[in-house]
Design an enzyme around this catalytic site. Structure first.
Site, PDB file in Angstrom:
ATOM      1  CG  HIS A   1       8.686  25.099  -9.427  1.00 59.80           C
ATOM      2  ND1 HIS A   1       9.642  24.714 -10.343  1.00 59.80           N
ATOM      3  CD2 HIS A   1       8.262  26.343  -9.788  1.00 59.80           C
ATOM      4  CE1 HIS A   1       9.770  25.682 -11.254  1.00 59.80           C
ATOM      5  NE2 HIS A   1       8.951  26.681 -10.936  1.00 59.80           N
TER       6      HIS A   1
ATOM      7  NE  ARG B   1      42.752   7.943   5.939  1.00 60.10           N
ATOM      8  CZ  ARG B   1      43.544   8.714   6.700  1.00 60.10           C
ATOM      9  NH1 ARG B   1      44.315   9.637   6.158  1.00 60.10           N
ATOM     10  NH2 ARG B   1      43.577   8.550   8.011  1.00 60.10           N
TER      11      ARG B   1
ATOM     12  N   GLY C   1      48.143  11.799  -6.824  1.00 58.06           N
ATOM     13  CA  GLY C   1      46.893  11.067  -6.591  1.00 58.06           C
ATOM     14  C   GLY C   1      45.688  11.931  -6.919  1.00 58.06           C
ATOM     15  CB  ALA C   2      43.609  12.426  -9.857  1.00 59.54           C
ATOM     16  N   GLY C   3      42.616  11.184  -6.490  1.00 55.64           N
ATOM     17  CA  GLY C   3      41.481  10.551  -5.824  1.00 55.64           C
ATOM     18  C   GLY C   3      40.672  11.621  -5.109  1.00 55.64           C
ATOM     19  CB  VAL C   4      38.198  11.324  -2.367  1.00 55.06           C
ATOM     20  CG1 VAL C   4      36.987  12.114  -1.976  1.00 55.06           C
ATOM     21  CG2 VAL C   4      37.777   9.982  -2.914  1.00 55.06           C
ATOM     22  CB  ILE C   5      42.584  13.328  -0.243  1.00 55.36           C
ATOM     23  CG1 ILE C   5      41.821  12.566   0.844  1.00 55.36           C
ATOM     24  CG2 ILE C   5      43.483  14.400   0.366  1.00 55.36           C
ATOM     25  CD1 ILE C   5      42.693  11.912   1.886  1.00 55.36           C
TER      26      ILE C   5
END
Ligand code: FAD
Ligand code: NAI
Length: 471
Positions: free
Chosen positions: A450, A278, A185-189
């Site tokens: 700045h 999830r 799984g290349a998701g958030v987790i």
């Protein structure tokens, strides 16, 4: 039997915030939670504080420091030899932060007179008043807020032991740095925790089912992030794969998978993180006892104000539709508490930020460029790279950009996308702009200190009108 105006089931960010807000508004409130620490103590804070947002960000910070001192300080003329990792100390620091934060909620409950009931809760008898089992006792409440959260989705046939094959819980507590780490799984987790262990020394391979990378993010952000993660950072991500099997071997694990071009491959690793999304959690909640409806994917059905079809019963956070994000649950918690107290509660779902805490970070609010194109909305885009920003160069963080999408006719800001160091902080200005219905011109006319990373936001707003001053 104790009776309350409001019973909140679940003390994650959605539930504990709902409980505190309801108590602030003068209602009598009980919050019931069954979470136990590895030592067996009850703890507040849910997934987010115990095994989610807070511990993962503590490790992100530690692992980024480790990487900076080893690889990036040299550019500043700081030479650090003999740098070593004390993983035990790093994990203990993370655990101390978690303990401090969860104890903090217990303090907030005392301060606001929220009654904390420990143990599992379930509906017993319909109401109002609603009768609930709450740990060892039964209580009654006129209103019930269900905030039971979510749990990691399982990959069929792959048993999580949280030692070798892990979900988020195990992945936050490896006792040694794996030599070869697999991530499904290349998701958030997958990206956040995969990056943590890569920075600490693991060789990481990420296997993703979808053919495109970070489909929810803006396409230009996803493309640039892909280049950075897989290029300079050496994260090995394979897209469009299908997992055929995971086997335990003497050396560790063997992952069999089929690639996009249908060839079969095997990847050997010592440990595996399964992070494939999830699912809502209503386990043992007794929904059938009172007829609380779930949708086809298991989420509790609610309207735009988180009301269920049952009188006085609300549901919020990960257990209902919408992004599974702590701050989305918190907003819903405030909304339902105010509704119960007879006030006007509201959540603006168009102004919920997303942050992926990789390095560089990815953050956005509003629509992506591909969404606007698909919806046929005419827009203008302004973009400013951090490579032209003096503060970013001084910080040795030149990667990424800010991109602002504004309505072609009205100039109203429709989406803001940021890839870069501190994007999680910079996006707050963009969320405020979206919430207030600002135009790109409004942002462009705000004086920004700045040198600051935030100047990139102003420059991107100027670029919408083709008049960036420094780009
Ligand atoms: P939860 O936090 O899951 O809490 C639900 C609570 O309900 C739990 O304490 C549980 O014990 C309790 N409960 C459940 N059923 C019962 C019952 N029947 N009786 C009593 N108690 C019950 N989101 C972000 O916004 N930012 C991040 O950086 C982020 N990082 C994350 C990192 C990881 C590794 C993970 C896994 C998630 C992360 N999230 C993040 C998502 C975030 O954790 C969730 O969106 C959030 O926790 C959802 O809050 P919630 O209150 O709905 O549910
Ligand atoms: P995710 O939905 O972000 O990613 C899961 C990935 O797994 C997807 O890319 C999906 O295509 C892939 N996948 C699904 N099945 C697969 C399979 N069989 N084989 C290979 N790949 C597969 O879910 P993730 O990462 O588990 O996180 C869950 C949720 O937790 C997130 O959606 C987010 O809501 C929340 N979260 C938020 C964070 C933040 O705000 N920074 C950090 C971590 C989690």
């Amino acid at each position: 039997m104790q009776t309350f105006d409001v019973a909140v089931i679940g003390a994650g960010p959605a539930g504990y915030i709902a409980a505190i807000r309801a108590a602030q508004l003068g209602l009598s409130v009980a919050c019931i939670d069954r979470w136990k620490t590895p030592k067996g103590d009850y703890a507040l804070g849910g997934t987010c504080l115990n095994v989610g947002c807070i511990p993962s960000k503590a490790l992100l910070e530690s692992s980024e420091n480790y990487e900076r001192v080893r690889h990036q300080f040299r550019a500043h003329g700081i030479l650090a030899d003999g740098v070593r990792l004390d993983l035990k100390a790093m994990l203990e620091r993370k655990d101390r932060i978690v303990a401090r934060m969860t104890a903090g909620i217990a303090g907030l409950f005392r301060k606001n007179r929220v009654t904390w009931l420990k143990g599992h809760a379930r509906f017993l008898v319909g109401g109002p008043p609603w009768r609930l089992q709450a740990g060892d006792e039964q209580i009654e409440a006129m209103n019930v807020v269900v905030a039971t959260g979510s749990v990691a989705r399982r990959l069929p046939g792959v048993e999580i032991d949280n030692r070798v094959i892990c979900d988020n819980e195990g992945a936050l507590a490896f006792d040694s740095v794996p030599q070869r780490l697999g991530v499904i799984g290349a998701g958030v987790i997958g990206l956040e925790l995969g990056s943590v262990w890569r920075r600490l020394g693991a060789q990481v391979k990420v296997l993703e089912a979808l053919p495109e990378f970070l489909g929810a993010a803006d396409e230009t952000v996803a493309a640039e992030a892909w280049k950075i993660f897989t290029g300079k950072q050496g994260l090995d991500i394979e897209l469009g794969v299908s997992i055929a099997g995971v086997e335990r071997t003497e050396q560790g694990l063997s992952i069999q998978y089929v690639t996009q071009d249908r060839s079969s491959k095997v990847f050997e690793c010592d440990r595996l993180i399964v992070a494939i999304g999830r699912v809502p959690n209503t386990d043992g909640l007794g929904v059938e006892n009172v007829g609380l409806k779930l949708d086809a994917r298991g989420f509790i059905e609610v309207d735009a104000q988180c009301r269920t079809a049952l009188p006085g019963v609300y549901a919020i956070g990960d257990v209902v539709r919408g992004p599974m994000l702590a701050h989305k649950g918190e907003e819903e918690g405030v909304m339902v508490a105010e509704l119960i107290a007879g006030q006007h509660g509201h959540v603006n779902y168009e102004a919920i930020p997303w942050v992926i805490y990789t390095s560089p970070e990815i953050a956005w609010v509003g629509k992506t460029e591909q969404q606007l194109r698909n919806e046929g909305v005419a827009y203008r885009a302004g973009r400013f790279p951090f490579a032209y920003n003096g503060r970013a160069l001084g910080r040795e963080e030149p990667d990424g950009f800010v991109k602002i999408l504004a309505d072609a006719k009205t100039d109203r800001i429709l989406g803001v996308h940021c890839l870069g160091s501190l994007a999680s902080e910079l996006i707050a200005e963009a969320v405020l702009a979206v919430e207030f219905g600002a135009c790109a011109e409004d942002l462009a006319r705000v004086c920004h200190a700045h040198p600051s990373m935030a100047e990139a936001m102003r420059e991107a707003a100027l670029a919408v009108d083709g008049r960036s001053l420094n780009g």
